[in-house]
Structures are given as structure tokens and as C-alpha cells.
Design an enzyme around this catalytic site. Structure first.
Site, PDB file in Angstrom:
ATOM      1  N   ALA A  10       2.264 -11.812   3.461  1.00  0.00           N
ATOM      2  CA  ALA A  10       2.700 -10.613   4.191  1.00  0.00           C
ATOM      3  C   ALA A  10       4.164 -10.717   4.623  1.00  0.00           C
ATOM      4  O   ALA A  10       4.581 -10.110   5.603  1.00  0.00           O
ATOM      5  CB  ALA A  10       1.808 -10.406   5.413  1.00  0.00           C
ATOM      6  N   ARG A  16      10.198  -0.739  -0.707  1.00  0.00           N
ATOM      7  CA  ARG A  16       9.876   0.589  -1.230  1.00  0.00           C
ATOM      8  C   ARG A  16       9.276   1.521  -0.175  1.00  0.00           C
ATOM      9  O   ARG A  16       9.166   2.714  -0.381  1.00  0.00           O
ATOM     10  CB  ARG A  16       8.934   0.436  -2.448  1.00  0.00           C
ATOM     11  CG  ARG A  16       9.629  -0.164  -3.650  1.00  0.00           C
ATOM     12  CD  ARG A  16       8.643  -0.708  -4.683  1.00  0.00           C
ATOM     13  NE  ARG A  16       8.160  -2.044  -4.320  1.00  0.00           N
ATOM     14  CZ  ARG A  16       7.371  -2.813  -5.081  1.00  0.00           C
ATOM     15  NH1 ARG A  16       6.970  -2.363  -6.265  1.00  0.00           N
ATOM     16  NH2 ARG A  16       6.980  -4.011  -4.682  1.00  0.00           N
ATOM     17  N   GLN A  73       8.079 -17.627   5.969  1.00  0.00           N
ATOM     18  CA  GLN A  73       8.950 -17.612   4.781  1.00  0.00           C
ATOM     19  C   GLN A  73      10.269 -16.961   5.231  1.00  0.00           C
ATOM     20  O   GLN A  73      10.348 -15.742   5.352  1.00  0.00           O
ATOM     21  CB  GLN A  73       8.301 -16.797   3.656  1.00  0.00           C
ATOM     22  CG  GLN A  73       9.081 -16.838   2.361  1.00  0.00           C
ATOM     23  CD  GLN A  73       8.582 -15.825   1.335  1.00  0.00           C
ATOM     24  OE1 GLN A  73       7.972 -14.808   1.704  1.00  0.00           O
ATOM     25  NE2 GLN A  73       8.853 -16.079   0.072  1.00  0.00           N
ATOM     26  N   ASP A 103      -1.043  -6.147   0.887  1.00  0.00           N
ATOM     27  CA  ASP A 103      -0.902  -4.692   0.706  1.00  0.00           C
ATOM     28  C   ASP A 103      -1.984  -4.080  -0.180  1.00  0.00           C
ATOM     29  O   ASP A 103      -1.778  -3.051  -0.805  1.00  0.00           O
ATOM     30  CB  ASP A 103       0.505  -4.353   0.177  1.00  0.00           C
ATOM     31  CG  ASP A 103       0.799  -4.976  -1.183  1.00  0.00           C
ATOM     32  OD1 ASP A 103      -0.060  -5.693  -1.721  1.00  0.00           O
ATOM     33  OD2 ASP A 103       1.909  -4.715  -1.703  1.00  0.00           O
ATOM     34  N   GLY A 138       1.536  -6.048 -12.578  1.00  0.00           N
ATOM     35  CA  GLY A 138       1.604  -7.121 -13.560  1.00  0.00           C
ATOM     36  C   GLY A 138       0.447  -6.971 -14.550  1.00  0.00           C
ATOM     37  O   GLY A 138      -0.658  -6.591 -14.159  1.00  0.00           O
ATOM     38  N   ASN A 167      -3.089  -7.193 -12.850  1.00  0.00           N
ATOM     39  CA  ASN A 167      -3.291  -8.260 -11.871  1.00  0.00           C
ATOM     40  C   ASN A 167      -3.359  -7.633 -10.486  1.00  0.00           C
ATOM     41  O   ASN A 167      -2.435  -6.945 -10.061  1.00  0.00           O
ATOM     42  CB  ASN A 167      -2.094  -9.224 -11.967  1.00  0.00           C
ATOM     43  CG  ASN A 167      -2.026 -10.165 -10.774  1.00  0.00           C
ATOM     44  OD1 ASN A 167      -3.056 -10.574 -10.251  1.00  0.00           O
ATOM     45  ND2 ASN A 167      -0.812 -10.517 -10.367  1.00  0.00           N
ATOM     46  N   LYS A 347      -4.449  16.268  34.185  1.00  0.00           N
ATOM     47  CA  LYS A 347      -3.876  14.922  34.079  1.00  0.00           C
ATOM     48  C   LYS A 347      -4.422  14.032  35.178  1.00  0.00           C
ATOM     49  O   LYS A 347      -4.411  14.426  36.347  1.00  0.00           O
ATOM     50  CB  LYS A 347      -2.352  14.991  34.199  1.00  0.00           C
ATOM     51  CG  LYS A 347      -1.692  13.654  33.954  1.00  0.00           C
ATOM     52  CD  LYS A 347      -0.463  13.419  34.813  1.00  0.00           C
ATOM     53  CE  LYS A 347      -0.824  12.961  36.194  1.00  0.00           C
ATOM     54  NZ  LYS A 347       0.306  12.567  37.010  1.00  0.00           N
ATOM     55  N   ALA A 419      -6.504  34.433  46.777  1.00  0.00           N
ATOM     56  CA  ALA A 419      -5.569  34.484  45.652  1.00  0.00           C
ATOM     57  C   ALA A 419      -4.130  34.484  46.148  1.00  0.00           C
ATOM     58  O   ALA A 419      -3.823  35.049  47.196  1.00  0.00           O
ATOM     59  CB  ALA A 419      -5.844  35.729  44.814  1.00  0.00           C
TER      60      ALA A 419
HETATM   61  C1  UD1 Z   1       2.451  -8.147  -7.161  1.00  0.00           C
HETATM   62  C2  UD1 Z   1       2.229  -9.018  -8.394  1.00  0.00           C
HETATM   63  C3  UD1 Z   1       1.776  -8.134  -9.554  1.00  0.00           C
HETATM   64  C4  UD1 Z   1       0.530  -7.393  -9.149  1.00  0.00           C
HETATM   65  C5  UD1 Z   1       0.739  -6.592  -7.845  1.00  0.00           C
HETATM   66  C6  UD1 Z   1      -0.573  -6.035  -7.395  1.00  0.00           C
HETATM   67  C7  UD1 Z   1       3.801 -10.907  -8.306  1.00  0.00           C
HETATM   68  C8  UD1 Z   1       5.062 -11.493  -8.840  1.00  0.00           C
HETATM   69  N1  UD1 Z   1       3.457  -9.714  -8.738  1.00  0.00           N
HETATM   70  O1  UD1 Z   1       3.510  -7.262  -7.450  1.00  0.00           O
HETATM   71  O2  UD1 Z   1       1.499  -8.934 -10.697  1.00  0.00           O
HETATM   72  O3  UD1 Z   1       0.111  -6.533 -10.178  1.00  0.00           O
HETATM   73  O4  UD1 Z   1       1.256  -7.455  -6.828  1.00  0.00           O
HETATM   74  O5  UD1 Z   1      -0.450  -5.280  -6.232  1.00  0.00           O
HETATM   75  O6  UD1 Z   1       3.143 -11.576  -7.534  1.00  0.00           O
HETATM   76  N2  UD1 Z   1       5.449 -11.257  -0.522  1.00  0.00           N
HETATM   77  C9  UD1 Z   1       5.827 -12.298   0.301  1.00  0.00           C
HETATM   78  N3  UD1 Z   1       7.001 -12.935   0.053  1.00  0.00           N
HETATM   79  C10 UD1 Z   1       7.816 -12.590  -0.976  1.00  0.00           C
HETATM   80  C11 UD1 Z   1       7.415 -11.531  -1.802  1.00  0.00           C
HETATM   81  C12 UD1 Z   1       6.233 -10.878  -1.545  1.00  0.00           C
HETATM   82  O7  UD1 Z   1       5.108 -12.657   1.248  1.00  0.00           O
HETATM   83  O8  UD1 Z   1       8.856 -13.240  -1.132  1.00  0.00           O
HETATM   84  C13 UD1 Z   1       4.174 -10.562  -0.243  1.00  0.00           C
HETATM   85  C14 UD1 Z   1       4.372  -9.090   0.112  1.00  0.00           C
HETATM   86  O9  UD1 Z   1       4.483  -8.922   1.496  1.00  0.00           O
HETATM   87  C15 UD1 Z   1       3.117  -8.442  -0.465  1.00  0.00           C
HETATM   88  C16 UD1 Z   1       2.676  -9.368  -1.585  1.00  0.00           C
HETATM   89  O10 UD1 Z   1       3.379 -10.571  -1.409  1.00  0.00           O
HETATM   90  O11 UD1 Z   1       2.069  -8.366   0.486  1.00  0.00           O
HETATM   91  C17 UD1 Z   1       3.005  -8.784  -2.955  1.00  0.00           C
HETATM   92  O12 UD1 Z   1       4.379  -8.518  -3.034  1.00  0.00           O
HETATM   93  P1  UD1 Z   1       4.951  -7.195  -3.700  1.00  0.00           P
HETATM   94  O13 UD1 Z   1       6.412  -7.243  -3.651  1.00  0.00           O
HETATM   95  O14 UD1 Z   1       4.266  -6.019  -3.139  1.00  0.00           O
HETATM   96  O15 UD1 Z   1       4.489  -7.449  -5.207  1.00  0.00           O
HETATM   97  P2  UD1 Z   1       4.260  -6.359  -6.337  1.00  0.00           P
HETATM   98  O16 UD1 Z   1       5.558  -5.953  -6.895  1.00  0.00           O
HETATM   99  O17 UD1 Z   1       3.360  -5.316  -5.853  1.00  0.00           O
HETATM  100 CA    CA Z   2       2.506  -4.792  -3.892  1.00  0.00          CA
END
Ligand code: UD1
Ligand code: CA
Length: 456
Positions: A10, A16, A73, A103, A138, A167, A347, A419
Site C-alpha cells: 500500500a 492515477r 518503503q 487496491d 499484467g 495477473n 440541533k 403567538a
Molecule cells: C500491478 C501488477 C500487474 C497487475 C495489476 C493488478 C506489478 C509490476 N504489476 O500493476 O501485473 O496486473 O497490479 O491490479 O506488480 N506499490 C507499492 N510500492 C511501489 C509500487 C506499488 O507499495 O513501489 C503498491 C501500490 O500501492 C498498489 C500495489 O502495489 O497497492 C500495485 O501497484 P500499482 O502501481 O497499482 O500496480 P499496477 O500498475 O496496477
Molecule cells: Ca493497481
């Protein structure tokens, strides 16, 4: 120790979403996205999960501190890099680790359990789904019933782009195998990131078994932007509404009824379109919620009728009728068989059983007893510009139209207020209070006035 633990990613910036707020805290039907995922992960593993958060994440997600551990991170270098931050938990963790994105809130615990079971007989298992439109996800490159590799859309050839199995960003790994694969990750891709997805190719390349577990498209929907947020909200709302209808609630048009996750509604209550029931609101049986109300964190009894009103953190007793156009602000408690009518604002007040405030009134910081009648346009004058004061109206009182009760003031039992009165002093039991100028009649006044005018 449980067989598996969960790591929830997370820390992403959620670019986006174009927001100043972190994506996992966006709410869906009144509940943060993260909450859905956390609940499914806990149910599937029976263990405390680790949430990977960004720089200020421990503060931002402090509400979850008791239910999860955090790994930070600092800089977002991709999903693989994110999981590396949880290394210390993984090294002392159980045999299996479930890694899930923060997400994808529609995931069910039972599907995560299937994923855990599949990883028991493999080095890893990947959750997949066939999407009608796979764009943005992916793609899964299969080798029979196994996964050979996952390719991000940006890195896909046109042929790979045509693959519709995606994926879901939910995996279960043998913990030791994951740790070894993370050591081998590189960032030579379109984004220059460490992709967790590459761990799959690393393991498969070593001849390790990587199982594919397929589920529905719905469960795998990820939220990257506000359009997807709205789409997923609609699906969660559909589940909530379906459950309520199965429990005996009539929703005239479920697609246009907005009920939060934690709301409870009794049998034979009818909800019209355009009604918003929010937070932990509870509605009893046999109520009718006519169109256009917003009820937040409130308790509504049985047989209550409400129309076009806003009710916030308040309660309403059985058989009362509210609105149209009533506004109940926090901490208002309306008794049984009351009437709070059009353009009435209440209120921080109590209104006793059987009392009526039918039109155009303000009841602020008041205690109104039973069976009172508050006439049209009565105002509880509760504020002197600095402090707020209380108005007490005892049982059986009749307050005429357009009365101002200047607080602090008490109107005792069964008293009447004429009144137009402005009441500044307490009114004794059973008395009539007239607090206004006596009417004066000046006969022939117009004639005299016209004459005087001519003189000038
Ligand atoms: C990712 C997958 C993709 C998959 C998709 C499904 C990768 C490289 N790609 O893409 O194959 O189809 O999810 O929904 O994994 N996050 C971190 N640190 C980072 C980057 C991301 O914690 O440095 C977390 C984000 O908060 C998020 C999750 O990882 O909850 C996925 O990241 P996001 O950037 O949404 O990946 P997608 O482009 O959706
Ligand atoms: Ca995502």
C-alpha cells in the site's frame, strides 16, 4: 504460528487517482479500500498482516496500528521493491506468504484460501482471471497449468497484449523461495522499477512449480483511477443491496440507493431511490424512506417515515414522521410518534414522545417534553454571540406561531405561549404567557395621513 501471513502493498503513490490522499484510504460504501483487503487477508491467514506503507505511512495509517504491522518503503521503486521492505517479517515468518495489492478490494477470503492451498504444492501460486478488456493489467504467460512469466502491459509485444488472462496482483509464495527470488530482481523494464511479477519468471526459470489459480474478473478488479473507483463502488453496493433485499428490505431501485457497508435495516422497510444511508446507521422495521434523504450515523426506530431530509448522528423513535426538508443536526433525539416537518432544523436537542414541530422552526440546545406543540416559525434563541444556552419546554406545552424563546429559559408543564411572543423569563405551569405589544387600532388613520401629506 499460522501457516501463512499476508503482506499488503500500500505504499504506491496512486498517481492515477490525482489526489492528495493515499489510495488505500479512499472509501467504497463508507469503508476504506484497505479495510476490505485487510479483512479478507486476516480471514484467509488467521495472522496479523504486514502493510507496506510509504514515507509518512505510519502516521497516515495509524488507525490500523493495532491490527497490522508496518514496513516502510521510503521511495517507490516498484512492487518487488515494496515486498523487499518486509524482509525482516518474512525472515521470521511462516512457511507461506500471501502478497496482495492494496487496491483490489473485491477479493474474497475464500479465494485467498485457495491461493494459499495451491502454494502448498508449489513454490508459488498466482491468482489470475480472464478479462473482457485486459488493458492496464499484467498478462499471464502460461506453461500448461503453470505460470511461466508475467509481462506488464508496457513491456508486452502486440501478441502478448492480446492475451486476456491477467495477473490479479495476488500471490502466495513459499516464503524462502520469495526471499531468494527477490535477491535476483532487476529493474530493466519500461518503468525502471523492481517488479514483483518478475519473481515468477525467476522461480519458473529455475524449474520451480508456479501454480495458476483462476477466479472471476470481478474479484480481481484493481482501482487505479476514479473511474475504476466508481465501478468497484457500484459492485460493492450491489452486494450490500442484494443482501438487504434477501433479508426482507424493499429497495425500489437498488441501482439508485446508496447504502454503506455497516448499515442495518429491518424487515419490510421500503427505501425509495435517491436515499443515502451512511456510516453505522440502523433503520428499524416497517419504515418508509421516501426519496432524497441522507441519514448518517443515526438510529431510526420502527414504522418511521422520512422524506427529503438530512439526519446526522441522531435518533428517531418509533412511528415518527420526518420531513419533507427537515434537518436534524448531531445529537438530536426525537421520541416516538413525533412530527418534525418541513424546514425544521433541530440541533443537540431532545423532543419527547408525541410532540410536534410541524413547520419552519429552529430547535437548538433544547429539551422538549412529551405531547408539546411547537407552532410554525418558533425559534429557540440559543446563542448570544458568545455562548450557547438551553431551552426547556416541559410536557404538554403549547407554543404559538412565531415565538422566540430566549435561552436560558424554561416553560413549565402545560403552559401556553401566545403567538408572536418573545419569551425572556420562565413561564409557570399551566400559565398563558403573552410577551408582545398589545394591538393598537387608530381609526381613520389613512384619511389623516393623506391630509398631512398635502400640507407639505
Ligand atoms: C500491478 C501488477 C500487474 C497487475 C495489476 C493488478 C506489478 C509490476 N504489476 O500493476 O501485473 O496486473 O497490479 O491490479 O506488480 N506499490 C507499492 N510500492 C511501489 C509500487 C506499488 O507499495 O513501489 C503498491 C501500490 O500501492 C498498489 C500495489 O502495489 O497497492 C500495485 O501497484 P500499482 O502501481 O497499482 O500496480 P499496477 O500498475 O496496477
Ligand atoms: Ca493497481
Amino acid at each position: 504460528m499460522a501457516e501463512a501471513m499476508a503482506v499488503i502493498m500500500a505504499a504506491g503513490e496512486g498517481k492515477r487517482m490525482k489526489s492528495k490522499f493515499p489510495k488505500p484510504l479512499f472509501t467504497l460504501c463508507g469503508r476504506p479500500m484497505l479495510e476490505y483487503i485487510l479483512e479478507a487477508a486476516c480471514e484467509a491467514t488467521g495472522a496479523k498482516p504486514v502493510i507496506i506503507v510509504g514515507k509518512d505511512g505510519q502516521q497516515i495509517f495509524s488507525g490500523y496500528a493495532e491490527r497490522a504491522d508496518f514496513a516502510v518503503q521510503e521511495v517507490q521503486r516498484g512492487t518487488g521493491h515494496a515486498v523487499m521492505m518486509a524482509r525482516k517479517y518474512l525472515e521470521k515468518g511462516p512457511e507461506l506468504v500471501l502478497v496482495i495489492a492494496g487496491d483490489t478490494p473485491l477479493i474474497a477470503a475464500k479465494t485467498l484460501k485457495r491461493l494459499i492451498a495451491a502454494a502448498g504444492n508449489a513454490s508459488a501460486a498466482v491468482l489470475t482471471a480472464k478479462f473482457q478488456d485486459p488493458s492496464g493489467y499484467g498478462r499471464i504467460i502460461r506453461n500448461g497449468d503453470q505460470v511461466a512469466k508475467i509481462i506488464e502491459e508496457r513491456d508486452c509485444s502486440p501478441k502478448e497484449k492480446a492475451i486476456n488472462e491477467i495477473n490479479a496482483s495476488m500471490y502466495c509464495f513459499k516464503t524462502k523461495k520469495l526471499l531468494a527470488a527477490l535477491d535476483g530482481l532487476e529493474n530493466d523494464n519500461a518503468q525502471g522499477e523492481y517488479y514483483l511479477t518478475d519473481c515468477i519468471a525467476i522461480l519458473a526459470g529455475k524449474g520451480e512449480r508456479v501454480a495458476a489459480v483462476e477466479t472471476t474478473e470481478e474479484e480481481c478488479l484493481g482501482i487505479n483511477d476514479r473511474e475504476q473507483l466508481a465501478m468497484v463502488r457500484r459492485l460493492i453496493a450491489k452486494r450490500i443491496n442484494r443482501r438487504l433485499m434477501m433479508e426482507g428490505v424493499t429497495l425500489i431501485d437498488p441501482g439508485d440507493t446508496y447504502i454503506d457497508y455497516g448499515v442495518r435495516i429491518g424487515r419490510d422497510t421500503v427505501v425509495y431511490p435517491g436515499v443515502f444511508l451512511e456510516g453505522s446507521t440502523e433503520v428499524g422495521e416497517d419504515c418508509i424512506l421516501y426519496p432524497g434523504s441522507r441519514i448518517n450515523g443515526s438510529v431510526i426506530g420502527n414504522g418511521v417515515k422520512i422524506q427529503n431530509s438530512v439526519i446526522l448522528q441522531s435518533s428517531i423513535g418509533d412511528g415518527s414522521v420526518i420531513g419533507p426538508y427537515a434537518y436534524l443536526r448531531p445529537n438530536s433525539h426525537i421520541g416516538k410518534k413525533c412530527r418534525v416537518g418541513d424546514f425544521v432544523e433541530v440541533k443537540n436537542s431532545e423532543i419527547g414522545d408525541g410532540s410536534k414541530v410541524s413547520h419552519l422552526s429552529y430547535i437548538g440546545d433544547g429539551v422538549v417534553g412529551k405531547d408539546c406543540n411547537i407552532g410554525c416559525g418558533a425559534v429557540f434563541v440559543n446563542y448570544d454571540g458568545a455562548n450557547k444556552y438551553k431551552t426547556i419546554v416541559e410536557d404538554g406545552v403549547f407554543i404559538g406561531c412565531n415565538v422566540n424563546l430566549i435561552a436560558p429559559v424554561t416553560v413549565k408543564k402545560d403552559a401556553y405561549i401566545a403567538a408572536g411572543s418573545t419569551v425572556t423569563d420562565d413561564v409557570p405551569e399551566g400559565a398563558l404567557c403573552i410577551g408582545r405589544e398589545r394591538q393598537v387600532i387608530k381609526e381613520g388613520w389613512r384619511e389623516k395621513w393623506l391630509k398631512n401629506k398635502d400640507l407639505k
